[in-house]
Design an enzyme around this catalytic site. Structure first.
Site, PDB file in Angstrom:
ATOM      1  N   GLU A 186       0.817  -1.215   0.000  1.00  0.00           N
ATOM      2  CA  GLU A 186       0.000   0.000   0.000  1.00  0.00           C
ATOM      3  C   GLU A 186       0.848   1.261   0.000  1.00  0.00           C
ATOM      4  OE1 GLU A 186      -3.350  -2.108   2.762  1.00  0.00           O
ATOM      5  OE2 GLU A 186      -2.619  -0.126   3.308  1.00  0.00           O
ATOM      6  N   CYS A 189       2.956   8.367   1.754  1.00  0.00           N
ATOM      7  CA  CYS A 189       3.217   7.356   2.782  1.00  0.00           C
ATOM      8  C   CYS A 189       3.568   6.062   2.067  1.00  0.00           C
ATOM      9  CB  CYS A 189       1.966   7.176   3.646  1.00  0.00           C
ATOM     10  SG  CYS A 189       2.085   5.802   4.812  1.00  0.00           S
ATOM     11  N   CYS A 201       4.900  -7.691   7.700  1.00  0.00           N
ATOM     12  CA  CYS A 201       5.812  -7.181   8.739  1.00  0.00           C
ATOM     13  C   CYS A 201       6.032  -8.290   9.757  1.00  0.00           C
ATOM     14  CB  CYS A 201       5.218  -5.960   9.433  1.00  0.00           C
ATOM     15  SG  CYS A 201       6.314  -5.264  10.703  1.00  0.00           S
ATOM     16  N   CYS A 228       2.657  -6.519  15.809  1.00  0.00           N
ATOM     17  CA  CYS A 228       1.864  -5.692  16.739  1.00  0.00           C
ATOM     18  C   CYS A 228       0.397  -6.139  16.663  1.00  0.00           C
ATOM     19  CB  CYS A 228       2.002  -4.217  16.403  1.00  0.00           C
ATOM     20  SG  CYS A 228       3.721  -3.672  16.458  1.00  0.00           S
ATOM     21  N   CYS A 262      -2.345  -4.136  14.616  1.00  0.00           N
ATOM     22  CA  CYS A 262      -1.972  -3.689  13.271  1.00  0.00           C
ATOM     23  C   CYS A 262      -2.292  -4.768  12.239  1.00  0.00           C
ATOM     24  CB  CYS A 262      -0.481  -3.371  13.244  1.00  0.00           C
ATOM     25  SG  CYS A 262       0.166  -3.063  11.588  1.00  0.00           S
ATOM     26  N   GLU A 287       8.312  -2.639   8.682  1.00  0.00           N
ATOM     27  CA  GLU A 287       9.163  -1.951   9.655  1.00  0.00           C
ATOM     28  C   GLU A 287      10.423  -1.471   8.916  1.00  0.00           C
ATOM     29  OE1 GLU A 287       9.343  -0.666  12.696  1.00  0.00           O
ATOM     30  OE2 GLU A 287      11.440  -0.303  12.191  1.00  0.00           O
ATOM     31  N   SER A 341       9.399   5.940  10.574  1.00  0.00           N
ATOM     32  CA  SER A 341       8.653   5.505  11.755  1.00  0.00           C
ATOM     33  C   SER A 341       9.083   4.080  12.103  1.00  0.00           C
ATOM     34  CB  SER A 341       7.156   5.541  11.429  1.00  0.00           C
ATOM     35  OG  SER A 341       6.411   5.029  12.503  1.00  0.00           O
ATOM     36  N   SER A 380       7.317   4.434  17.527  1.00  0.00           N
ATOM     37  CA  SER A 380       5.974   3.982  17.926  1.00  0.00           C
ATOM     38  C   SER A 380       6.072   3.360  19.310  1.00  0.00           C
ATOM     39  CB  SER A 380       5.455   2.952  16.916  1.00  0.00           C
ATOM     40  OG  SER A 380       5.321   3.568  15.658  1.00  0.00           O
ATOM     41  N   LEU A 381       5.543   4.027  20.295  1.00  0.00           N
ATOM     42  CA  LEU A 381       5.767   3.611  21.683  1.00  0.00           C
ATOM     43  C   LEU A 381       4.610   2.765  22.239  1.00  0.00           C
ATOM     44  CD1 LEU A 381       8.226   4.082  23.413  1.00  0.00           C
ATOM     45  CD2 LEU A 381       7.126   6.082  24.400  1.00  0.00           C
ATOM     46  N   CYS A 383      -3.021   1.354   8.012  1.00  0.00           N
ATOM     47  CA  CYS A 383      -2.151   0.791   6.998  1.00  0.00           C
ATOM     48  C   CYS A 383      -2.269  -0.732   7.073  1.00  0.00           C
ATOM     49  CB  CYS A 383      -0.715   1.235   7.223  1.00  0.00           C
ATOM     50  SG  CYS A 383      -0.420   2.806   6.432  1.00  0.00           S
TER      51      CYS A 383
HETATM   52  N1  SAH Z   1       6.481  -0.311  11.428  1.00  0.00           N
HETATM   53  C1  SAH Z   1       6.576   1.080  11.665  1.00  0.00           C
HETATM   54  C2  SAH Z   1       5.929   1.915  10.574  1.00  0.00           C
HETATM   55  C3  SAH Z   1       4.639   1.409  10.002  1.00  0.00           C
HETATM   56  S1  SAH Z   1       3.263   1.445  11.095  1.00  0.00           S
HETATM   57  C4  SAH Z   1       5.980   1.433  13.028  1.00  0.00           C
HETATM   58  O1  SAH Z   1       5.361   0.585  13.645  1.00  0.00           O
HETATM   59  O2  SAH Z   1       6.202   2.568  13.460  1.00  0.00           O
HETATM   60  C5  SAH Z   1       2.927   3.192  11.165  1.00  0.00           C
HETATM   61  C6  SAH Z   1       2.125   3.628  12.361  1.00  0.00           C
HETATM   62  O3  SAH Z   1       0.793   3.116  12.275  1.00  0.00           O
HETATM   63  C7  SAH Z   1       2.694   3.129  13.671  1.00  0.00           C
HETATM   64  O4  SAH Z   1       2.782   4.174  14.602  1.00  0.00           O
HETATM   65  C8  SAH Z   1       1.673   2.105  14.101  1.00  0.00           C
HETATM   66  O5  SAH Z   1       1.663   1.957  15.495  1.00  0.00           O
HETATM   67  C9  SAH Z   1       0.396   2.681  13.552  1.00  0.00           C
HETATM   68  N2  SAH Z   1      -0.694   1.711  13.450  1.00  0.00           N
HETATM   69  C10 SAH Z   1      -0.641   0.412  13.135  1.00  0.00           C
HETATM   70  N3  SAH Z   1      -1.868  -0.159  13.159  1.00  0.00           N
HETATM   71  C11 SAH Z   1      -2.732   0.830  13.498  1.00  0.00           C
HETATM   72  C12 SAH Z   1      -4.138   0.889  13.694  1.00  0.00           C
HETATM   73  N4  SAH Z   1      -4.906  -0.181  13.552  1.00  0.00           N
HETATM   74  N5  SAH Z   1      -4.667   2.083  14.046  1.00  0.00           N
HETATM   75  C13 SAH Z   1      -3.900   3.181  14.187  1.00  0.00           C
HETATM   76  N6  SAH Z   1      -2.569   3.179  14.018  1.00  0.00           N
HETATM   77  C14 SAH Z   1      -1.988   2.020  13.687  1.00  0.00           C
HETATM   78 FE1  SF4 Z   2       4.910  -3.793  11.821  1.00  0.00          FE
HETATM   79 FE2  SF4 Z   2       4.563  -1.190  12.417  1.00  0.00          FE
HETATM   80 FE3  SF4 Z   2       2.450  -2.840  12.084  1.00  0.00          FE
HETATM   81 FE4  SF4 Z   2       3.992  -3.089  14.237  1.00  0.00          FE
HETATM   82  S1  SF4 Z   2       2.736  -1.327  13.690  1.00  0.00           S
HETATM   83  S2  SF4 Z   2       3.260  -4.778  12.937  1.00  0.00           S
HETATM   84  S3  SF4 Z   2       5.989  -2.659  13.382  1.00  0.00           S
HETATM   85  S4  SF4 Z   2       3.915  -2.263  10.527  1.00  0.00           S
END
Ligand code: SAH
Ligand code: SF4
Length: 350
Positions: free
Chosen positions: A93, A106, A113, A117, A120, A166, A197, A220-221, A337
């Protein structure tokens, strides 16, 4: 072809006896114009010959020209999300976002990935493969072509690596791609307008600092204690919260740069006032901007109510941190995403 950086392109052509001037022309055609049909260009004979002999299916080089499988436009018309198919059939995407007259791309850095998480959609798909530099560059060029077709006076000035994958798990390819994308003879997106990120790949954060990479860092914390975070971000079992914060402190000291911390607000998981106070304590002394992200619901998780989110924000602001909510305009299309791909899968499975 887009895997090659500028100096590699120059060296490649030089090895075949093609001079620097022609290499510069080819670089601009590929990276600034985003041309996909090299045969249609009026190159001078030495370059034309090289292109005919070297570029195309079954030849030494090919062009990364991802195919648009799906496109969704937001109701406000400013956001377009593309599902792009790569040469091996993998889909990724890429998003064009436009607000306040600024246009941002973006991009994805991996198919799937590995970080898993729990909230996600991409993480839940698992890891497929890393993207090559050319596949990352090609996403930017695609979005530039689209924007040009909508309004030729507008340019993409910002880039975020917040699509699928990532970025710091694919470090070398990402750095190679960013070098090309920020090159002034190419897409020319300023390096300080590019945000990487990361979920917190500790060694790679330290490497960014050591190598003095000019890009912005977003971390991303999502959790203020080891327990809270590892329930959401399995990668923090490998790189603990303590290690991550330590790396962020070092990054700040070495580079002098602000770090953007992303926090996806999830109801009942990480949105209490106690968590906000702990977060403020954790980041004490770091030049930090906190970006609160409303959750796009996936996998049984639901987003924080707006008043709870605002309370959370107030605590951080009172503690002295700039703290903002991620722009939600255009989110009707975008969902999270990875979600477009997930949706498409469900549709085709039906
Ligand atoms: N892997 C990297 C970058 C891609 S994710 C990372 O995790 O930072 C980009 C951002 O989207 C991250 O901050 C992630 O926590 C957030 N994200 C992922 N799934 C999400 C969701 N369902 N709703 C809102 N933010 C989300
Ligand atoms: Fe990967 Fe970022 Fe999604 Fe976590 S939030 S699974 S690191 S893409």
């Amino acid at each position: 072809m887009h895997d090659l950086g500028f100096s590699e392109l120059v060296a490649t052509l030089a090895a075949d006896g093609v001079i620097l001037h022609h290499a510069k022309v080819l670089w601009r055609v590929l990276h600034r114009d985003g041309e996909l049909d090299l045969a249609a260009r009026n190159f001078l004979p030495p370059l034309k010959r090289w292109v005919v002999n070297s570029v195309g299916e079954g030849k030494k080089f090919f062009l990364d020209a991802p195919e648009v499988v799906d496109e969704i436009r937001s109701t406000d018309g400013l956001t377009r999300k593309f599902l792009l198919r790569l040469r091996d059939g993998q889909t990724i995407e890429t998003v064009l976002m436009g607000y306040d007259g600024r246009h941002t791309v973006c991009v994805s850095t991996q198919a799937g990935c590995a970080m898993g998480c729990v909230f996600c959609a991409t993480g839940q798909m698992g890891f497929v493969r890393h993207l090559r530099p050319g596949e990352i560059v090609a996403q930017v060029l695609h979005v530039r072509r689209v924007l040009k077709s909508i309004d030729p006076t507008k340019r993409i000035r910002n880039m975020v690596l917040m699509g699928m994958g990532e970025p710091l798990h694919n470090y070398d390819s990402v750095m190679q791609a960013l070098g090309s994308i920020s090159n002034v003879g190419g897409a020319s997106i300023g390096p300080t307008k590019i945000s990487i990120s990361t979920v917190g790949v500790v060694p790679a954060i330290l490497r960014l600092a050591e190598e003095q990479r000019p890009y912005r860092l977003a971390v991303s914390l999502h959790g203020s204690t080891e327990e809270e975070r590892s329930a959401l971000v399995p990668a923090s079992k490998k790189w603990s919260l303590a290690m991550l914060i330590d790396a962020c402190r070092k990054y700040g000291e070495v580079t002098g740069k602000r770090i953007f911390f992303e926090w996806t607000l999830i109801a009942g998981k990480n949105d209490s006032p106690e968590t906000a106070h702990r977060l403020a304590k954790l980041l004490e002394g770091i030049d930090a901007h906190i970006n609160l992200i409303p959750l796009n619901p996936t996998n049984g998780f639901s987003g924080t109510e707006s008043h709870t989110g605002h309370e959370f924000q107030k605590i951080l602001i009172a503690a002295g941190f700039p703290c903002t909510f991620r722009q939600r305009r255009g989110i009707d299309v975008a969902a999270g995403c990875g979600m477009l791909k997930a949706e498409k899968r469900v549709k085709s499975a039906r």
